[in-house]
Design an enzyme around this catalytic site. Structure first.
Site, PDB file in Angstrom:
ATOM      1  N   ARG A  96      52.284   8.940  66.343  1.00 35.12           N
ATOM      2  CA  ARG A  96      51.508  10.101  66.781  1.00 35.12           C
ATOM      3  C   ARG A  96      50.307   9.595  67.570  1.00 35.12           C
ATOM      4  O   ARG A  96      49.522   8.787  67.065  1.00 35.12           O
ATOM      5  CB  ARG A  96      51.049  10.912  65.561  1.00 35.12           C
ATOM      6  CG  ARG A  96      50.107  12.034  65.924  1.00 35.12           C
ATOM      7  CD  ARG A  96      49.684  12.851  64.711  1.00 35.12           C
ATOM      8  NE  ARG A  96      48.761  13.880  65.145  1.00 35.12           N
ATOM      9  CZ  ARG A  96      47.501  14.009  64.719  1.00 35.12           C
ATOM     10  NH1 ARG A  96      47.004  13.190  63.805  1.00 35.12           N
ATOM     11  NH2 ARG A  96      46.724  14.953  65.205  1.00 35.12           N
ATOM     12  N   HIS A 141      42.783  16.134  71.125  1.00 35.97           N
ATOM     13  CA  HIS A 141      42.170  15.456  69.969  1.00 35.97           C
ATOM     14  C   HIS A 141      40.692  15.216  70.302  1.00 35.97           C
ATOM     15  O   HIS A 141      40.252  14.073  70.447  1.00 35.97           O
ATOM     16  CB  HIS A 141      42.918  14.157  69.665  1.00 35.97           C
ATOM     17  CG  HIS A 141      42.693  13.600  68.285  1.00 35.97           C
ATOM     18  ND1 HIS A 141      43.714  13.325  67.408  1.00 35.97           N
ATOM     19  CD2 HIS A 141      41.560  13.258  67.630  1.00 35.97           C
ATOM     20  CE1 HIS A 141      43.223  12.830  66.279  1.00 35.97           C
ATOM     21  NE2 HIS A 141      41.916  12.771  66.385  1.00 35.97           N
ATOM     22  N   GLU A 186      42.863  19.041  64.032  1.00 31.17           N
ATOM     23  CA  GLU A 186      41.748  19.344  63.134  1.00 31.17           C
ATOM     24  C   GLU A 186      40.727  20.331  63.717  1.00 31.17           C
ATOM     25  O   GLU A 186      39.578  19.977  63.981  1.00 31.17           O
ATOM     26  CB  GLU A 186      41.022  18.055  62.730  1.00 31.17           C
ATOM     27  CG  GLU A 186      41.891  17.111  61.932  1.00 31.17           C
ATOM     28  CD  GLU A 186      41.099  16.076  61.138  1.00 31.17           C
ATOM     29  OE1 GLU A 186      39.879  15.990  61.306  1.00 31.17           O
ATOM     30  OE2 GLU A 186      41.721  15.363  60.346  1.00 31.17           O
ATOM     31  N   ASN A 326      46.450  17.200  57.903  1.00 35.10           N
ATOM     32  CA  ASN A 326      45.684  15.973  57.708  1.00 35.10           C
ATOM     33  C   ASN A 326      44.923  16.101  56.396  1.00 35.10           C
ATOM     34  O   ASN A 326      44.162  17.052  56.211  1.00 35.10           O
ATOM     35  CB  ASN A 326      44.651  15.761  58.828  1.00 35.10           C
ATOM     36  CG  ASN A 326      45.290  15.400  60.150  1.00 35.10           C
ATOM     37  OD1 ASN A 326      46.506  15.287  60.247  1.00 35.10           O
ATOM     38  ND2 ASN A 326      44.472  15.210  61.170  1.00 35.10           N
ATOM     39  N   TYR A 328      42.811  13.717  53.271  1.00 35.78           N
ATOM     40  CA  TYR A 328      42.316  12.402  52.856  1.00 35.78           C
ATOM     41  C   TYR A 328      41.831  12.382  51.416  1.00 35.78           C
ATOM     42  O   TYR A 328      41.883  11.359  50.758  1.00 35.78           O
ATOM     43  CB  TYR A 328      41.155  11.971  53.773  1.00 35.78           C
ATOM     44  CG  TYR A 328      41.611  11.538  55.145  1.00 35.78           C
ATOM     45  CD1 TYR A 328      41.902  12.463  56.140  1.00 35.78           C
ATOM     46  CD2 TYR A 328      41.756  10.190  55.441  1.00 35.78           C
ATOM     47  CE1 TYR A 328      42.333  12.066  57.391  1.00 35.78           C
ATOM     48  CE2 TYR A 328      42.182   9.777  56.704  1.00 35.78           C
ATOM     49  CZ  TYR A 328      42.474  10.715  57.672  1.00 35.78           C
ATOM     50  OH  TYR A 328      42.910  10.302  58.902  1.00 35.78           O
ATOM     51  N   GLU A 397      48.203  12.977  59.153  1.00 33.72           N
ATOM     52  CA  GLU A 397      47.203  11.931  58.903  1.00 33.72           C
ATOM     53  C   GLU A 397      46.921  11.828  57.420  1.00 33.72           C
ATOM     54  O   GLU A 397      46.793  12.840  56.727  1.00 33.72           O
ATOM     55  CB  GLU A 397      45.853  12.232  59.572  1.00 33.72           C
ATOM     56  CG  GLU A 397      45.768  11.887  61.019  1.00 33.72           C
ATOM     57  CD  GLU A 397      44.363  12.113  61.579  1.00 33.72           C
ATOM     58  OE1 GLU A 397      43.370  11.891  60.861  1.00 33.72           O
ATOM     59  OE2 GLU A 397      44.288  12.537  62.745  1.00 33.72           O
TER      60      GLU A 397
HETATM   61  C1  NOJ Z   1      40.495  12.692  61.311  1.00 32.37           C
HETATM   62  C2  NOJ Z   1      40.724  12.594  62.789  1.00 32.37           C
HETATM   63  O1  NOJ Z   1      41.792  13.330  63.260  1.00 32.37           O
HETATM   64  C3  NOJ Z   1      40.714  11.162  63.296  1.00 32.37           C
HETATM   65  O2  NOJ Z   1      40.348  11.207  64.629  1.00 32.37           O
HETATM   66  C4  NOJ Z   1      39.776  10.348  62.445  1.00 32.37           C
HETATM   67  O3  NOJ Z   1      39.567   9.083  62.978  1.00 32.37           O
HETATM   68  C5  NOJ Z   1      40.368  10.235  61.062  1.00 32.37           C
HETATM   69  N1  NOJ Z   1      40.613  11.565  60.525  1.00 32.37           N
HETATM   70  C6  NOJ Z   1      39.527   9.439  60.069  1.00 32.37           C
HETATM   71  O4  NOJ Z   1      38.293  10.009  59.894  1.00 32.37           O
END
Ligand code: NOJ
Length: 492
Positions: A96, A141, A186, A326, A328, A397
């Site tokens: 991606r 992006h 995002e 995405n 985390y 992500e």
């Molecule tokens: C979110 C974003 O899409 C990406 O650009 C960023 O580097 C990563 N997560 C980590 O923060």
């Protein structure tokens, strides 16, 4: 059960025997992700014009933690062959990456398509395909042409047409060879970061005001692009188009109804505000009602959250071919126990009216807010399944930031733990996840953190002219997962 809950709250480590031993399906897509500004460099080569990030790093270097910029970054504009080599070495099923608007259309408009940029991206796509790697292409992006920002960017109603025209160029130039498109990456970071709290360019601080106007325009931009694909390209190109939404998993801090409602509310304010219009139609009810009531109490004649017309609701609803996610980390959520009094200017916190926290016992990473909470992803996936009619989900992500000096065992632990919970969600809860994407194949320019946060399976030496890429332990771990489709020694 009680012990499991206690382990979760204390954030204790997953033991090896808790890792799923179920093989991932053969067709499951394992990949890695990057974005144009974060890796390409060549910021003004071959007619490329200035984006909001070029503008920020050059006019306000202090905005970046280490006063660096993406002028050269990983130099991928000149070193794609090296990127390809490490993608092949890792054995990924998909890659991606994003297209740079200001490289492809130096004026922002489709009046002048930059031949050198098209050649660059066609080469990337062709080489990926020759090597059996599926391109997953993000159209936007975060690197908006600066000339559009000069016209107020995402709070100018014309943004949806500017973006749609650019998307049409992308589909027509590259769509014969691209099966997975992401319109916008995002949006929450675009609108909350850019126009709400102001921690990203254009650094406008207008919480719960211009921020909501941005969301409204951005959803229309996404929907126009999706319809252009659907009307003009789908029958020939047969691809899939989705938006990638980001959120943390929000879990009630207790079993009380108040905390459960609070967790639901913040999930709706973070992801529902984008996903509900796209998957169900219109704003989420709780967001719509709360913002409208508070706006009236503030003395406004209408809601700060601009109402959609019925035509807009119908136009945006259904503009998805899958769900791009995405994720985390996760948070625990408590109800405030009261409704915050109204104030001027309004705040997002008041609109949401919840308290979030991460217990100090949860393992931390090099960034304060990205704690390691593997089990939370399973709850989030179930939440998405239940709210949006079991969509097909690609995790676009997920990744682990480090300062780069540590052993890579914690990144391996992170990826293994998240993948295990994703596998459990698929197997035990029937969540339809068809892909997983590590952020990132290599260290790159981490926005306002510069090069201080390292997410790469490969380390990049930013002090060498060659920007040498070198595998970390997690690269061989991930390679083995992809090869065996398995997180433990013996899968069933
Ligand atoms: C979110 C974003 O899409 C990406 O650009 C960023 O580097 C990563 N997560 C980590 O923060």
């Amino acid at each position: 059960m009680k012990t499991a809950l206690l382990m979760i709250l204390l954030g204790l480590c997953l033991a090896d025997d808790e890792i799923s031993n179920k093989r991932f399906p053969d067709e499951f897509m394992f990949g890695v992700s990057t974005s144009a500004y974060q890796i390409e460099g060549a910021w003004n080569e071959d007619d490329k014009s200035e984006s909001i990030w070029d503008h920020m790093v050059h006019t306000n270097p202090d905005f970046i933690a280490d006063r660096t910029n993406g002028d050269v970054a990983c130099d991928s504009y000149h070193k794609f062959d090296e990127d390809l080599a490490i993608l092949k070495e890792t054995g990924v099923n998909h890659y991606r990456f994003s297209l740079s608007w200001t490289r492809i259309l130096p004026t922002g408009y489709p009046d002048n398509i930059n031949v050198a940029a098209v050649k660059y991206y066609k080469n990337v796509i062709n080489k990926l395909k020759e090597n059996g790697i599926e391109p997953v292409v993000t159209i936007y992006h975060w690197d908006l042409p600066q000339n559009f920002q000069d016209l107020q960017g995402f709070v100018n109603d014309s943004i949806s047409d500017w973006f749609a025209e650019y998307a049409r160029v992308c589909f027509s130039m590259f769509g014969d060879d691209v099966k997975y498109w992401i319109t916008i990456n995002e949006p929450q970071q675009v609108c909350t970061g850019g126009y709400g709290y102001g921690y990203f360019p254009p650094t406008i601080k207008s919480e719960a005001l211009l921020e909501y106007q941005c969301v409204h325009n951005l959803l229309k931009a996404h929907a126009k692009a999706w319809h252009i694909y659907d009307d003009e390209f789908r029958s020939k190109q047969n691809g899939k188009v989705a938006i990638t939404l980001d959120t943390s998993a929000y879990l009630p801090a207790s079993d009380s109804d108040e905390d459960k409602e609070a967790a639901e509310r913040i999930q709706q304010f973070t992801i529902g505000i984008y996903a509900n219009p796209i998957f169900n139609g219109d704003w989420p009810e709780v967001v719509k009602t709360r913002v409208a009531q508070r706006s009236i109490a503030e003395g406004r004649s209408q809601s700060r959250l601009i109402e959609f017309t019925q035509e807009e609701i119908d136009f945006i609803k259904g503009t998805h071919d899958f769900f791009g996610l995405n994720v985390y980390t996760g948070y625990l959520v408590e109800s405030l126990g009261y409704d915050p009094p109204v104030s001027e200017p309004p705040s997002k916190w008041q609109d949401q009216a919840v308290n979030t926290y991460q217990p100090s016992t949860w393992e931390t990473t090099s960034t304060q807010y990205t704690k390691v909470v593997p089990w939370s992803v399973r709850s989030l996936l179930n939440w998405i399944k239940n709210h949006y009619d079991s969509p097909k989900i690609m995790i676009t992500e997920n990744g682990y930031p480090s300062s780069g000096n540590d052993k890579d065992d914690r990144r391996i632990y992170y990826i293994k733990g998240y993948l295990s919970n994703i596998r459990d969600a698929m197997e035990q809860d029937g969540v339809d996840v068809f892909g997983y994407t590590v952020w990132s194949i290599m260290d790159n320019f981490e926005w306002a953190s510069g090069y201080t946060q390292k997410f790469g399976l490969y380390e990049v030496d930013f002090n060498s002219e060659n920007r040498t890429r070198r595998a970390r332990g997690s690269a061989s771990f991930y390679k083995k997962v992809i090869e065996t489709r398995c997180l433990v020694d013996n899968c069933i």
